[in-house]
Scaffold this motif. Structure first.
Motif, short mmCIF file in Angstrom:
data_model
loop_
_atom_site.label_atom_id
_atom_site.label_comp_id
_atom_site.label_asym_id
_atom_site.label_seq_id
_atom_site.Cartn_x
_atom_site.Cartn_y
_atom_site.Cartn_z
N ASP A 182 0.67 -1.24 -0.09
CA ASP A 182 0.00 0.02 0.02
C ASP A 182 0.79 1.28 0.04
O ASP A 182 0.50 2.46 -0.58
CB ASP A 182 -0.96 0.04 1.27
CG ASP A 182 -2.14 -0.93 1.21
OD1 ASP A 182 -2.06 -1.57 0.13
OD2 ASP A 182 -2.56 -1.22 2.19
N GLU A 183 1.90 1.15 0.59
CA GLU A 183 2.93 2.37 0.97
C GLU A 183 3.81 2.59 -0.18
O GLU A 183 4.55 3.43 -0.28
CB GLU A 183 3.44 2.13 2.11
CG GLU A 183 2.61 2.21 3.41
CD GLU A 183 1.98 0.93 3.76
OE1 GLU A 183 1.58 0.74 4.77
OE2 GLU A 183 2.49 -0.17 2.90
N ILE A 184 3.82 1.64 -1.06
CA ILE A 184 4.61 1.77 -2.33
C ILE A 184 4.04 1.88 -3.51
O ILE A 184 3.78 1.01 -4.31
CB ILE A 184 5.85 0.60 -2.38
CG1 ILE A 184 6.44 0.39 -1.11
CG2 ILE A 184 6.77 0.54 -3.45
CD1 ILE A 184 7.50 1.35 -0.66
N PRO A 185 3.83 3.09 -4.24
CA PRO A 185 2.95 3.46 -5.08
C PRO A 185 3.40 3.12 -6.59
O PRO A 185 2.92 2.95 -7.56
CB PRO A 185 2.30 4.71 -5.00
CG PRO A 185 3.66 5.35 -4.16
CD PRO A 185 4.20 4.46 -3.52
N ASP A 186 4.81 3.26 -6.74
CA ASP A 186 5.33 3.45 -8.02
C ASP A 186 6.49 2.67 -8.03
O ASP A 186 7.47 2.34 -6.97
CB ASP A 186 5.31 4.64 -8.48
CG ASP A 186 5.90 5.74 -7.56
OD1 ASP A 186 6.98 5.63 -7.25
OD2 ASP A 186 5.25 6.86 -7.65
N MET A 187 7.65 2.67 -9.44
CA MET A 187 8.74 2.08 -9.25
C MET A 187 9.84 2.77 -8.44
O MET A 187 10.71 2.30 -7.94
CB MET A 187 9.01 1.99 -10.85
CG MET A 187 10.65 1.04 -11.00
SD MET A 187 11.02 0.71 -12.74
CE MET A 187 11.11 2.16 -13.35
N ASN A 188 9.59 4.08 -8.43
CA ASN A 188 10.57 5.17 -7.74
C ASN A 188 10.42 4.71 -6.44
O ASN A 188 11.58 4.74 -5.79
CB ASN A 188 10.25 6.46 -7.99
CG ASN A 188 10.52 6.85 -9.49
OD1 ASN A 188 11.43 6.09 -10.34
ND2 ASN A 188 9.77 7.99 -9.92
N ALA A 189 9.46 4.52 -5.75
CA ALA A 189 9.35 4.11 -4.27
C ALA A 189 9.91 2.84 -4.24
O ALA A 189 10.54 2.54 -3.13
CB ALA A 189 7.83 4.32 -4.02
#
Length: 207
Positions: free
Chosen positions: A99-106
């Motif tokens: 839930d806390e990691i929305p995209d590849m950068n994160a």
């Protein structure tokens, strides 16, 4: 990561008296562009992901012990919670989204970290099976009551686990077989073993 015989060992992450978490996977890379990650499994129980909602990520404490098969313990100061939104398996990997990691950068920011659960959530093992970290540091006594040494490492050979015991400067490799391992007392941190002839250098010199 289990062996055969009376002393089967398990590599379901690692936790000892100094650690509050046990690692069940290690993040090795991102997966796609939507924030998924790919992690190497460090647990004998991958089915546990079906029941996991919250996990913790972090890196091993520099003061924590690391045992064989990348089992790593660490303290709470280096772990933070994440909530699993999806998972699937791909060969030896588990693919996870949080839930806390929305995209590849994160996702890039958590590469290389461990995925862990609280130590008290380790899965119970059948009788005669032991977690590797529970065996590390245990004292091994011979049949006559003589202290042989301390377990330094647990080696997985495929057929059975092997205890690496330090007898002074000598490494003694003890197979975890019913004929050799007579008892394992986790509360007293003691293993009683009946060593086969020729296992020790003293026995070999006598011949």
């Amino acid at each position: 990561m289990s062996g055969s015989g009376s002393g089967n060992s398990r590599g379901n992450g690692s936790a000892n008296s100094n650690g509050d978490f046990c690692a069940i996977a290690r993040i090795v890379n991102t997966q796609g562009h939507k924030g998924e990650i790919r992690a190497v499994l460090l647990t004998d129980f991958p089915e546990r992901f079906a029941k996991l909602r919250r996990v913790f990520i972090g890196k091993a404490d520099a003061n924590a012990n690391t045992s064989t098969n990348m089992n790593t313990s660490a303290n709470t100061s280096v772990w933070r919670p994440l909530h699993i939104s999806s998972y699937r398996f791909q060969k030896q990997f588990v693919i996870l989204s949080f839930d806390e990691i929305p995209d590849m950068n994160a996702a890039e920011t958590i590469k290389g970290l461990l995925i862990g659960v609280p130590a008290d959530e380790r899965w119970p093992l059948p009788e005669g099976h032991y977690y590797i970290d529970d065996l590390i540091g245990m004292e091994v006594f011979e049949a006559d009551g003589h202290l042989l040494g301390t377990v330094r490492e647990v080696l997985e050979t495929g057929s059975n686990a092997v205890l690496s015991v330090m007898r002074g400067k000598q490494e003694v490799l003890i197979p975890m077989l019913k004929s050799v391992i007579k008892s394992v007392d986790l509360s007293r941190r003691v293993i009683n073993a009946a060593l086969p002839p020729g296992l020790l250098e003293d026995d070999q010199d006598a011949h």
